[in-house]
Design an enzyme around this catalytic site. Structure first.
Site, PDB file in Angstrom:
ATOM      1  CG  PHE A 122      -1.654  -1.303   1.425  1.00 10.46           C
ATOM      2  CD1 PHE A 122      -2.580  -1.777   0.514  1.00 10.46           C
ATOM      3  CD2 PHE A 122      -1.350  -2.075   2.531  1.00 10.46           C
ATOM      4  CE1 PHE A 122      -3.201  -3.009   0.708  1.00 10.46           C
ATOM      5  CE2 PHE A 122      -1.968  -3.306   2.734  1.00 10.46           C
ATOM      6  CZ  PHE A 122      -2.903  -3.766   1.813  1.00 10.46           C
ATOM      7  CB  CYS A 123       2.276   3.573  -1.478  1.00 10.12           C
ATOM      8  SG  CYS A 123       2.166   3.202  -3.231  1.00 10.12           S
TER       9      CYS A 123
END
Length: 438
Positions: free
Chosen positions: A361-362
Site C-alpha cells: 500500500f505504498c
C-alpha cells in the site's frame, strides 16, 4: 437529531454501481468495489457537472471568447468550493495539482527547514521531505505514546513542519489533528495533513483544527479526473520556487529577468486541468450536502459489520497500528493464515467479482514495523451497502473453509487465475467489459 441510516442502501449514487463483470468459472456478477481507498468511482453530481462544462471547455485565463470566459470562471470558482468544504482561513490559498503526491512535492520545495514525519506515512508523505531534511518518529503501540514521541522530537531541535496523515491508508486509523496542530505550533512548527484518506470520510475544518496545510486527491474524493489540491498559508507558497517554470506562473518575462506571480498561479504553470478542478469542486459541494452524522454512521455500521464478520473467521487477523485509536474511517486491513494476500485478492476478483487491494500500500515502513510482508485492504465508500459487506465476508468464509475452486499462480509478483478465462481488455470484441454493463 440522530441521523437515520439504511445500511442496505448506498448513501450516494456513484458510477459503476450496476457494473457486471465476468467470473472465471463462467457467467457474470455485479461488481462489489472495496477499493475506494485507492481510486473512488465518480459521484453522479461530478459526472453531471463535467457533462455540463464539456461544451464550454476552452483555454483558461488566456481567451476572450465566451467559452474561455466560462471555463475561466468555473476554474476559479472551484477554488471557492474547495475552500468552503475545508473551512479554509482567509490567508490560505487553494492550488490545483495532479494529486496528493504532486501537492506534497510542491510544498516540500517551499518549506524553509526540516520536516518531522511518522514512519506510518504513505510514501507520498514520506519521500518528498528528505531533500530538505527529514526527521522520522517511529510510531509506538498507542496513539498517546506516539504523540509523546512527536513532542520529544519537536522539542529536541527546531523544525519547520510536522507532516502527518489524517487517516492511515492501510488501517484507516485517525490521528487527533487539532491536538497535533497545537503541539506543532507550541514548538514553533507548522502542520501539514495528508488528507487523501480522511477528506472522503470526515468533514475537516482547517480553521477550527489549526491546520496550516492540507492535501488530497480528486480520485479518492469521487472526482477521478486527474486533479488534486494543496491548500495552505500563502507566505511559504509565495516565497517558494515556482513548482513548474512556464506560462501562467509569471507576471512578466524578459530575456534575463522573470517576475513570478504569487500563489496559487505561481505553482500552476501551463494549461490547467479545468475539468479536474470542476470535478473536485462538484465532489466537495456534493459531500458538503450530506449530513456528516449520517455519513459517519453509515460508514461505521458497515465497517463494524465487516470487522466483526472477518474476525469471527478462523485464521483471519485484523491489522491495526494502535490499541487506542480514537477513530477509524472505513478501511479494514486483514490477513488470512495460509494464503498470500495477492492470491486472496485474485480469488475474490475471479470467483466472486469483489475488488480489494493487496500488497504494501505504498507504506513499506509501516508494514515492516507491523511485521508484515503484505496484507489485504477492504475500503468502504458512499456506494457500499450491507449486501456488499456480507458478500465479502461470505467469500472469505468460503475460502477459509474450502479453499479456491480455481488455480492461481504468481508471475512477477502478481497473482492471476490459471487459466484466465475473462476478457481483460475494455476494447475487446464480443464478451468484453463494455458489453457486461446493465
Amino acid at each position: 437529531m440522530t441521523a437515520v441510516v439504511d445500511p442496505t442502501c448506498a448513501i450516494a449514487d456513484v458510477s459503476g454501481a450496476d457494473l457486471r463483470v465476468p467470473l472465471v468459472q463462467g457467467g457474470t456478477s455485479t461488481y462489489a468495489n472495496f477499493d475506494y481507498a485507492a481510486s473512488a468511482p465518480a459521484l453522479k453530481q461530478v459526472t453531471d457537472r463535467i457533462s455540463q462544462l464539456l461544451p464550454f471547455y476552452a483555454s483558461v485565463h488566456r481567451g476572450a471568447g465566451y467559452a474561455s470566459r466560462i471555463s475561466t470562471e468555473c476554474y476559479e470558482a472551484s477554488r471557492g468550493s474547495v475552500a468552503r468544504f475545508l473551512d479554509a482561513d482567509d490567508d490560505q490559498v487553494v492550488v490545483f495539482t495532479r494529486n496528493t503526491t504532486d501537492s506534497l512535492n510542491l510544498l516540500a520545495g517551499c518549506v524553509p527547514g526540516e520536516t518531522v514525519v511518522l514512519d506510518i506515512e504513505h510514501h507520498a508523505n514520506f519521500l518528498p521531505w528528505a531533500a530538505r531534511g527529514r526527521r522520522v518518529v517511529r510510531a509506538a503501540a498507542t496513539v498517546e505514546e506516539t504523540i509523546q514521541r512527536v513532542v520529544a522530537e519537536l522539542c529536541s531541535k527546531p523544525a519547520a513542519l510536522l507532516a502527518v496523515t489524517g487517516a492511515s491508508n492501510v488501517t484507516g486509523e485517525v490521528l487527533p489533528l487539532e491536538r497535533l496542530a497545537t503541539i506543532a505550533h507550541q514548538c514553533g512548527a507548522r502542520i501539514l495533513v495528508d488528507a487523501a484518506q480522511l477528506a472522503p470520510h470526515r468533514r475537516i475544518s482547517l480553521r477550527e483544527n489549526g491546520i496550516d496545510y492540507l492535501a488530497f486527491s480528486g480520485h479518492k474524493l469521487y472526482a477521478p479526473f486527474g486533479s488534486g489540491v494543496l491548500v495552505g498559508r500563502r507566505d511559504w507558497l509565495d516565497a517558494g520556487e515556482p513548482y513548474l517554470a512556464g506560462g501562467g506562473a509569471v507576471r512578466s518575462v524578459g530575456v534575463t529577468e522573470v517576475e513570478w506571480a504569487c500563489a496559487p498561479q505561481r505553482h500552476e504553470a501551463g494549461s490547467p486541468n479545468v475539468l479536474g478542478a470542476a470535478a473536485i469542486a462538484a465532489a466537495c459541494d456534493a459531500l458538503a450536502a450530506i449530513d456528516p452524522g449520517e455519513l459517519v454512521a453509515h460508514e461505521r455500521f458497515l465497517a463494524d459489520r465487516l470487522r466483526a464478520g472477518l474476525s469471527a473467521l478462523s485464521g483471519v487477523g485484523l491489522v491495526n497500528i494502535w490499541s487506542d485509536s480514537p477513530d477509524c474511517v472505513g478501511i479494514v486491513a486483514f490477513t488470512i493464515a495460509g494464503f498470500a494476500p495477492g492470491e486472496v485478492a485474485a480469488y475474490l476478483s475471479a470467483e466472486h467479482a469483489i475488488g480489494v487491494r493487496d500488497g504494501r500500500f505504498c507504506a513499506h515502513p509501516l508494514l515492516a514495523s507491523l511485521g508484515l510482508d503484505a496484507a489485504l485492504r477492504a475500503s468502504i465508500g458512499l456506494g457500499t451497502t450491507a449486501a456488499d459487506v456480507d458478500r465479502l465476508i461470505s467469500a472469505v468464509a468460503t475460502l477459509v473453509a474450502d479453499g479456491p475452486t480455481w488455480n492461481y499462480a504468481a508471475t512477477d509478483g502478481h497473482w492471476n487465475p490459471t487459466p484466465e478465462t475473462r476478457p481483460l481488455s475494455a476494447s475487446s470484441p464480443e464478451g468484453a467489459a463494455p458489453c457486461l454493463i446493465g
